[in-house]
Design a protein around this motif. Structure first.
Motif, PDB file in Angstrom:
ATOM      1  N   SER A  57       0.834  -1.211   0.000  1.00  0.00           N
ATOM      2  CA  SER A  57       0.000   0.000   0.000  1.00  0.00           C
ATOM      3  C   SER A  57       0.864   1.255   0.000  1.00  0.00           C
ATOM      4  CB  SER A  57      -0.927   0.011   1.218  1.00  0.00           C
ATOM      5  OG  SER A  57      -1.841  -1.048   1.158  1.00  0.00           O
ATOM      6  N   VAL A  58       1.948   1.229   0.771  1.00  0.00           N
ATOM      7  CA  VAL A  58       2.873   2.372   0.798  1.00  0.00           C
ATOM      8  C   VAL A  58       3.473   2.583  -0.582  1.00  0.00           C
ATOM      9  CG1 VAL A  58       5.016   3.282   1.783  1.00  0.00           C
ATOM     10  CG2 VAL A  58       3.423   2.020   3.248  1.00  0.00           C
ATOM     11  N   THR A  59       3.879   1.513  -1.217  1.00  0.00           N
ATOM     12  CA  THR A  59       4.514   1.592  -2.535  1.00  0.00           C
ATOM     13  C   THR A  59       3.521   2.038  -3.607  1.00  0.00           C
ATOM     14  OG1 THR A  59       6.042  -0.157  -1.912  1.00  0.00           O
ATOM     15  CG2 THR A  59       5.796   0.268  -4.265  1.00  0.00           C
ATOM     16  N   ARG A  60       2.306   1.511  -3.537  1.00  0.00           N
ATOM     17  CA  ARG A  60       1.294   1.802  -4.554  1.00  0.00           C
ATOM     18  C   ARG A  60       0.894   3.281  -4.543  1.00  0.00           C
ATOM     19  NH1 ARG A  60      -1.717  -2.112  -3.473  1.00  0.00           N
ATOM     20  NH2 ARG A  60      -2.985  -1.144  -1.857  1.00  0.00           N
ATOM     21  N   ASP A  61       0.663   3.846  -3.352  1.00  0.00           N
ATOM     22  CA  ASP A  61       0.202   5.235  -3.286  1.00  0.00           C
ATOM     23  C   ASP A  61       0.630   5.852  -1.961  1.00  0.00           C
ATOM     24  OD1 ASP A  61      -1.029   7.650  -3.689  1.00  0.00           O
ATOM     25  OD2 ASP A  61      -3.044   6.828  -3.949  1.00  0.00           O
ATOM     26  N   PRO A  62       1.894   6.256  -1.848  1.00  0.00           N
ATOM     27  CA  PRO A  62       2.419   6.740  -0.569  1.00  0.00           C
ATOM     28  C   PRO A  62       1.727   7.995  -0.041  1.00  0.00           C
ATOM     29  CG  PRO A  62       4.014   7.084  -2.334  1.00  0.00           C
ATOM     30  CD  PRO A  62       2.903   6.279  -2.903  1.00  0.00           C
ATOM     31  N   GLN A  63       1.128   8.781  -0.919  1.00  0.00           N
ATOM     32  CA  GLN A  63       0.462  10.010  -0.483  1.00  0.00           C
ATOM     33  C   GLN A  63      -1.010   9.812  -0.132  1.00  0.00           C
ATOM     34  OE1 GLN A  63       1.990  12.747   0.369  1.00  0.00           O
ATOM     35  NE2 GLN A  63       3.891  11.745  -0.204  1.00  0.00           N
ATOM     36  N   ALA A  64      -1.516   8.588  -0.317  1.00  0.00           N
ATOM     37  CA  ALA A  64      -2.917   8.310   0.016  1.00  0.00           C
ATOM     38  C   ALA A  64      -3.111   8.374   1.524  1.00  0.00           C
ATOM     39  CB  ALA A  64      -3.322   6.939  -0.506  1.00  0.00           C
ATOM     40  N   LEU A  65      -4.266   8.818   1.932  1.00  0.00           N
ATOM     41  CA  LEU A  65      -4.600   8.880   3.343  1.00  0.00           C
ATOM     42  C   LEU A  65      -4.766   7.454   3.877  1.00  0.00           C
ATOM     43  CD1 LEU A  65      -5.187  10.903   5.595  1.00  0.00           C
ATOM     44  CD2 LEU A  65      -7.585  10.822   4.917  1.00  0.00           C
ATOM     45  N   ALA A  66      -3.995   7.126   4.906  1.00  0.00           N
ATOM     46  CA  ALA A  66      -3.989   5.761   5.431  1.00  0.00           C
ATOM     47  C   ALA A  66      -4.814   5.627   6.706  1.00  0.00           C
ATOM     48  CB  ALA A  66      -2.558   5.314   5.702  1.00  0.00           C
ATOM     49  N   ILE A  67      -4.763   6.645   7.552  1.00  0.00           N
ATOM     50  CA  ILE A  67      -5.457   6.547   8.839  1.00  0.00           C
ATOM     51  C   ILE A  67      -5.869   7.936   9.302  1.00  0.00           C
ATOM     52  CG2 ILE A  67      -3.356   6.633  10.244  1.00  0.00           C
ATOM     53  CD1 ILE A  67      -4.763   4.445  12.014  1.00  0.00           C
ATOM     54  N   VAL A  68      -7.054   7.982   9.897  1.00  0.00           N
ATOM     55  CA  VAL A  68      -7.581   9.217  10.478  1.00  0.00           C
ATOM     56  C   VAL A  68      -8.040   8.886  11.888  1.00  0.00           C
ATOM     57  CG1 VAL A  68      -9.371  10.984  10.341  1.00  0.00           C
ATOM     58  CG2 VAL A  68      -8.325  10.100   8.244  1.00  0.00           C
ATOM     59  N   ASP A  69      -7.571   9.667  12.860  1.00  0.00           N
ATOM     60  CA  ASP A  69      -7.979   9.477  14.249  1.00  0.00           C
ATOM     61  C   ASP A  69      -8.049  10.852  14.884  1.00  0.00           C
ATOM     62  OD1 ASP A  69      -8.500   8.667  16.824  1.00  0.00           O
ATOM     63  OD2 ASP A  69      -6.527   7.788  17.179  1.00  0.00           O
ATOM     64  N   GLY A  70      -9.241  11.398  14.954  1.00  0.00           N
ATOM     65  CA  GLY A  70      -9.395  12.762  15.464  1.00  0.00           C
ATOM     66  C   GLY A  70      -8.653  13.733  14.565  1.00  0.00           C
ATOM     67  N   ASP A  71      -7.733  14.478  15.137  1.00  0.00           N
ATOM     68  CA  ASP A  71      -6.951  15.450  14.370  1.00  0.00           C
ATOM     69  C   ASP A  71      -5.778  14.813  13.635  1.00  0.00           C
ATOM     70  OD1 ASP A  71      -8.597  17.504  15.191  1.00  0.00           O
ATOM     71  OD2 ASP A  71      -7.319  18.064  16.890  1.00  0.00           O
ATOM     72  N   VAL A  72      -5.480  13.562  13.920  1.00  0.00           N
ATOM     73  CA  VAL A  72      -4.351  12.873  13.277  1.00  0.00           C
ATOM     74  C   VAL A  72      -4.800  12.351  11.920  1.00  0.00           C
ATOM     75  CG1 VAL A  72      -2.747  10.933  13.432  1.00  0.00           C
ATOM     76  CG2 VAL A  72      -3.338  12.226  15.489  1.00  0.00           C
ATOM     77  N   ARG A  73      -4.099  12.756  10.887  1.00  0.00           N
ATOM     78  CA  ARG A  73      -4.346  12.299   9.517  1.00  0.00           C
ATOM     79  C   ARG A  73      -2.987  11.956   8.923  1.00  0.00           C
ATOM     80  NH1 ARG A  73      -9.391  13.758   7.686  1.00  0.00           N
ATOM     81  NH2 ARG A  73      -8.760  13.798   5.517  1.00  0.00           N
ATOM     82  N   LEU A  74      -2.758  10.685   8.665  1.00  0.00           N
ATOM     83  CA  LEU A  74      -1.455  10.252   8.179  1.00  0.00           C
ATOM     84  C   LEU A  74      -1.586   9.587   6.818  1.00  0.00           C
ATOM     85  CD1 LEU A  74      -0.049   8.636  11.449  1.00  0.00           C
ATOM     86  CD2 LEU A  74       0.553  10.855  10.489  1.00  0.00           C
ATOM     87  N   THR A  75      -0.660   9.945   5.920  1.00  0.00           N
ATOM     88  CA  THR A  75      -0.564   9.242   4.647  1.00  0.00           C
ATOM     89  C   THR A  75       0.134   7.911   4.902  1.00  0.00           C
ATOM     90  OG1 THR A  75       1.610  10.145   4.124  1.00  0.00           O
ATOM     91  CG2 THR A  75      -0.326  11.417   3.371  1.00  0.00           C
ATOM     92  N   TYR A  76       0.099   7.038   3.908  1.00  0.00           N
ATOM     93  CA  TYR A  76       0.814   5.771   4.056  1.00  0.00           C
ATOM     94  C   TYR A  76       2.299   6.010   4.306  1.00  0.00           C
ATOM     95  CZ  TYR A  76      -3.075   2.719   2.974  1.00  0.00           C
ATOM     96  OH  TYR A  76      -4.262   2.042   3.030  1.00  0.00           O
ATOM     97  N   ARG A  77       2.893   6.968   3.613  1.00  0.00           N
ATOM     98  CA  ARG A  77       4.326   7.244   3.794  1.00  0.00           C
ATOM     99  C   ARG A  77       4.612   7.695   5.228  1.00  0.00           C
ATOM    100  NH1 ARG A  77       6.169  11.046  -0.367  1.00  0.00           N
ATOM    101  NH2 ARG A  77       6.674   9.187  -1.529  1.00  0.00           N
ATOM    102  N   ASP A  78       3.810   8.641   5.726  1.00  0.00           N
ATOM    103  CA  ASP A  78       4.044   9.156   7.071  1.00  0.00           C
ATOM    104  C   ASP A  78       3.796   8.094   8.141  1.00  0.00           C
ATOM    105  OD1 ASP A  78       4.708  11.631   6.032  1.00  0.00           O
ATOM    106  OD2 ASP A  78       2.677  12.427   6.256  1.00  0.00           O
ATOM    107  N   TRP A  79       2.729   7.320   7.953  1.00  0.00           N
ATOM    108  CA  TRP A  79       2.433   6.281   8.937  1.00  0.00           C
ATOM    109  C   TRP A  79       3.518   5.212   8.924  1.00  0.00           C
ATOM    110  CZ3 TRP A  79      -2.293   2.500   8.996  1.00  0.00           C
ATOM    111  CH2 TRP A  79      -2.483   2.034  10.300  1.00  0.00           C
TER     112      TRP A  79
END
Length: 73
Positions: A11-33
C-alpha cells in the motif's frame, strides 16, 4: 503469499500520499504512517525484542494501537 507486513508495504509503494489513517486530528498518509511504524520497530529492536517475544499493551482503539499492530509482525 502475502502477510500483513507485505500488504502494508504494498500500500505504501502503490500510493504513498494516500490517506492511510484518520484518528481525530491525526491524519497520516501511508508514507508518514510507515515512518511512525518503522520508528516503533527500531525502538523494539533497541529494546532487544526478538521474534517469539511477547508484547502486552493496554491501549484504546486509536492510531497508536494500530501502529503497534503493524509494527509487531
Amino acid at each position: 503469499m502475502l502477510d500483513l507486513g507485505t500488504s502494508f508495504v504494498a500500500s505504501v509503494t502503490r500510493d504513498p500520499q494516500a490517506l492511510a489513517i484518520v484518528d481525530g486530528d491525526v491524519r497520516l498518509t501511508y508514507r508518514d504512517w510507515y515512518r511512525h511504524i518503522s520508528a516503533v520497530v527500531a525502538a523494539f529492536d533497541g529494546l532487544g525484542l526478538r521474534p517469539g517475544d511477547h508484547l502486552v499493551t493496554a491501549l484504546q482503539n486509536r492510531w497508536e494501537a494500530a501502529t503497534l499492530h503493524w509494527a509487531c509482525p
